[in-house]
Design a protein around this motif. Structure first.
Motif, mmCIF file in Angstrom:
data_model
loop_
_atom_site.group_PDB
_atom_site.id
_atom_site.type_symbol
_atom_site.label_atom_id
_atom_site.label_comp_id
_atom_site.label_asym_id
_atom_site.label_seq_id
_atom_site.Cartn_x
_atom_site.Cartn_y
_atom_site.Cartn_z
ATOM 1 N N LYS A 284 0.828 -1.204 0.000
ATOM 2 C CA LYS A 284 0.000 0.000 0.000
ATOM 3 C C LYS A 284 0.860 1.250 0.000
ATOM 4 C CE LYS A 284 -3.808 2.444 0.517
ATOM 5 N NZ LYS A 284 -4.804 2.559 -0.579
ATOM 6 N N ALA A 285 1.943 1.233 0.771
ATOM 7 C CA ALA A 285 2.834 2.393 0.853
ATOM 8 C C ALA A 285 3.489 2.675 -0.495
ATOM 9 C CB ALA A 285 3.901 2.155 1.919
ATOM 10 N N VAL A 286 3.928 1.629 -1.190
ATOM 11 C CA VAL A 286 4.558 1.817 -2.497
ATOM 12 C C VAL A 286 3.543 2.341 -3.506
ATOM 13 C CG1 VAL A 286 5.764 0.660 -4.387
ATOM 14 C CG2 VAL A 286 6.307 0.057 -2.026
ATOM 15 N N LEU B 123 7.311 -5.684 -6.717
ATOM 16 C CA LEU B 123 6.644 -4.408 -6.433
ATOM 17 C C LEU B 123 7.337 -3.249 -7.128
ATOM 18 C CD1 LEU B 123 5.692 -4.532 -2.638
ATOM 19 C CD2 LEU B 123 4.141 -4.084 -4.545
ATOM 20 N N MET B 124 8.659 -3.226 -7.096
ATOM 21 C CA MET B 124 9.392 -2.126 -7.726
ATOM 22 C C MET B 124 9.126 -2.096 -9.231
ATOM 23 S SD MET B 124 10.746 -0.626 -5.151
ATOM 24 C CE MET B 124 9.353 -1.266 -4.200
ATOM 25 N N ASN B 125 9.125 -3.252 -9.857
ATOM 26 C CA ASN B 125 8.853 -3.306 -11.296
ATOM 27 C C ASN B 125 7.404 -2.952 -11.607
ATOM 28 O OD1 ASN B 125 11.073 -4.032 -13.184
ATOM 29 N ND2 ASN B 125 11.374 -5.724 -11.748
ATOM 30 N N LYS B 126 6.488 -3.373 -10.737
ATOM 31 C CA LYS B 126 5.067 -3.084 -10.964
ATOM 32 C C LYS B 126 4.806 -1.587 -11.012
ATOM 33 C CE LYS B 126 0.481 -3.688 -8.891
ATOM 34 N NZ LYS B 126 -0.296 -4.312 -7.783
ATOM 35 N N TYR B 127 5.422 -0.839 -10.100
ATOM 36 C CA TYR B 127 5.083 0.573 -9.974
ATOM 37 C C TYR B 127 6.065 1.531 -10.654
ATOM 38 C CZ TYR B 127 1.368 -0.648 -6.729
ATOM 39 O OH TYR B 127 0.219 -1.158 -6.178
ATOM 40 N N PHE B 128 7.320 1.123 -10.802
ATOM 41 C CA PHE B 128 8.309 2.100 -11.252
ATOM 42 C C PHE B 128 9.060 1.717 -12.529
ATOM 43 C CE2 PHE B 128 8.361 2.515 -6.469
ATOM 44 C CZ PHE B 128 7.550 3.645 -6.443
ATOM 45 N N SER B 129 8.790 0.558 -13.104
ATOM 46 C CA SER B 129 9.580 0.112 -14.257
ATOM 47 C C SER B 129 9.287 0.888 -15.538
ATOM 48 C CB SER B 129 9.361 -1.384 -14.508
ATOM 49 O OG SER B 129 8.016 -1.637 -14.868
ATOM 50 N N ASP B 130 8.200 1.676 -15.552
ATOM 51 C CA ASP B 130 7.913 2.467 -16.751
ATOM 52 C C ASP B 130 8.207 3.950 -16.553
ATOM 53 O OD1 ASP B 130 5.867 2.851 -14.951
ATOM 54 O OD2 ASP B 130 4.312 3.022 -16.505
ATOM 55 N N LEU B 131 8.831 4.304 -15.397
ATOM 56 C CA LEU B 131 9.262 5.696 -15.221
ATOM 57 C C LEU B 131 10.401 6.002 -16.194
ATOM 58 C CD1 LEU B 131 9.521 6.388 -11.370
ATOM 59 C CD2 LEU B 131 8.043 7.576 -12.997
#
Length: 402
Positions: free
Chosen positions: A93-95, A194-202
């Motif tokens: 949730k925090a991510v 989680l990192m790839n889910k939320y930030f891999s398209d930045l």
């Protein structure tokens, strides 16, 4: 420690500390362009937690509070930093919330935050210590982006436009290098997923070029600040020193510890406070940025003692330039550095902050392990050599007095 890269090349690291109840994440974005108006980046950072497209200011504060999640946005001149701390079970949730803040901040509280920021800066500058530090930095980095201090910001704050803040943030997001450091006890694969889910398209550019000039200090500079209600004089004197990536940096760290960063046992403390009674506090520090670093000596003293203190600085500097330090003093300084490092990386939060800091500066996430070995190898002759090399006539002196 497990290092991995997201699909967009963001360099990331996860350090698993078993049986710790809270997860910590630090995400740094490099700043590669100077702000056009002093204070633009600072105001931008303050606005990042004032609401998103999904949550307004009050709603965001409420959802963070209800879930026991702490998210902090702040900036240094070289990078923008997001830090997160939460219980293990709340990490997904925090991510998710952090992702929303990074991508969807609205900057809608612009005028309100500008007024609040101005009031806080004025209040901060009532501190004599901060006021002399402001003058010191502004003089040391005169005409350079690194010299954008509180007083510079106050002068230009009214000129900052909302569009300028938004475009500056967009440019940092789109063009900067990014690093992520996570520390906690959940499974490694879950963190990477989680990192790839939320930030891999930045957007991410690991080869981003810093379009900021290297500041130069090629002469002696002095500045004085009058503060009518000051009870003491405040003095800062500093010299340009190497940054993390330069080979002389470990030896300078040892010099800093010997002269004034080791508290009661430091030379300046013993000489100026204990023997001469010139001050209650005297210390040294190294302030390191990506393009430049400063070593400084600070003292608070009676106004009548200003020249005596400056003379005392010179005597101790001359002594370390002329005489080899003893092996006992040298080893004590090295032990002090190592002990302090252990103290500042005790928690998951501190460890993630430290690793992301190294990463955004182009250093290995475990940089201190290498630095530790280099510090152990510093000799008494190294201490004398770097003291003669960097403590030259090109110094900066800032004095505040009634």
């Amino acid at each position: 420690m497990r290092k991995f890269e997201l699909q967009n090349g963001i360099k990331s690291v996860y350090k698993k500390n078993n049986e710790t109840p809270r997860m910590a994440l630090t995400m740094n974005f490099s700043i590669n362009e100077e702000e056009k108006t002093a204070g633009t980046y600072s105001l931008m950072t303050r606005l990042l937690l004032q609401g998103t497209k999904k949550y307004n200011n009050e709603e965001l504060a409420k959802v963070l509070d209800e879930n026991g999640i702490e998210i902090i946005a702040d900036m240094k001149q070289d990078y923008l930093r997001f830090r997160l701390l939460c219980l293990n079970e709340d990490f997904p949730k925090a991510v998710e919330l952090l992702n929303d803040i990074v991508r969807n901040s609205t900057f809608t509280e612009f005028e309100k935050e500008k007024v609040k920021m101005k009031g806080e800066l004025v209040a901060e500058l009532d501190s004599a210590r901060l006021k002399v530090s402001d003058a010191f930095i502004k003089t040391a980095y005169e005409g350079h982006y690194y010299g954008h201090t509180y007083t510079n910001i106050l002068e230009s704050l009214d000129d900052i436009k909302q569009e300028e803040v938004i475009s500056s943030y967009k440019k940092i997001i789109e063009t900067g290098k990014k690093v992520i450091a996570v520390v906690g006890s959940i499974e490694e694969n879950d963190v990477e997923t989680l990192m790839n889910k939320y930030f891999s398209d930045l957007p991410n550019n690991n080869d981003a070029i810093k379009n900021i000039s290297v500041p130069v200090l090629d002469k002696f500079k002095k500045t004085e600040v009058i503060k009518e209600d000051a009870q003491q004089a405040q003095i800062l004197q500093g010299w340009r020193i190497p940054t993390y990536k330069e080979e002389d940096y470990p030896a300078i760290l040892v010099v800093n510890t010997i002269l004034g960063a080791s508290g009661l046992s430091s030379r300046l403390f013993r000489e100026l406070r204990e023997k001469k009674g010139l001050a209650y506090t005297v210390r040294t520090s190294c302030e390191v940025k990506e393009l430049a670093a400063m070593f400084s000596i600070y003292i608070a003293t009676e106004p009548s003692n200003i020249e005596t203190c400056l003379k005392g600085f010179k005597e101790e500097i001359d002594k370390i330039k002329a005489e080899l330090v003893s092996e006992e003093e040298l080893q004590s300084a090295k032990n002090n550095i190592d002990g302090k490092h252990q103290f500042i990386v005790e928690t998951n939060f501190q460890q993630s902050t430290s690793m992301a800091y190294y990463g955004i500066n182009g250093l290995p996430f475990d940089y201190y392990e290498t630095m530790h070995e280099k510090i152990k190898a510093v000799t008494a002759e190294d201490v004398r050599r770097v003291s003669n090399k960097y403590f030259n006539e090109n110094s900066v002196v800032a004095i505040l007095h009634p």
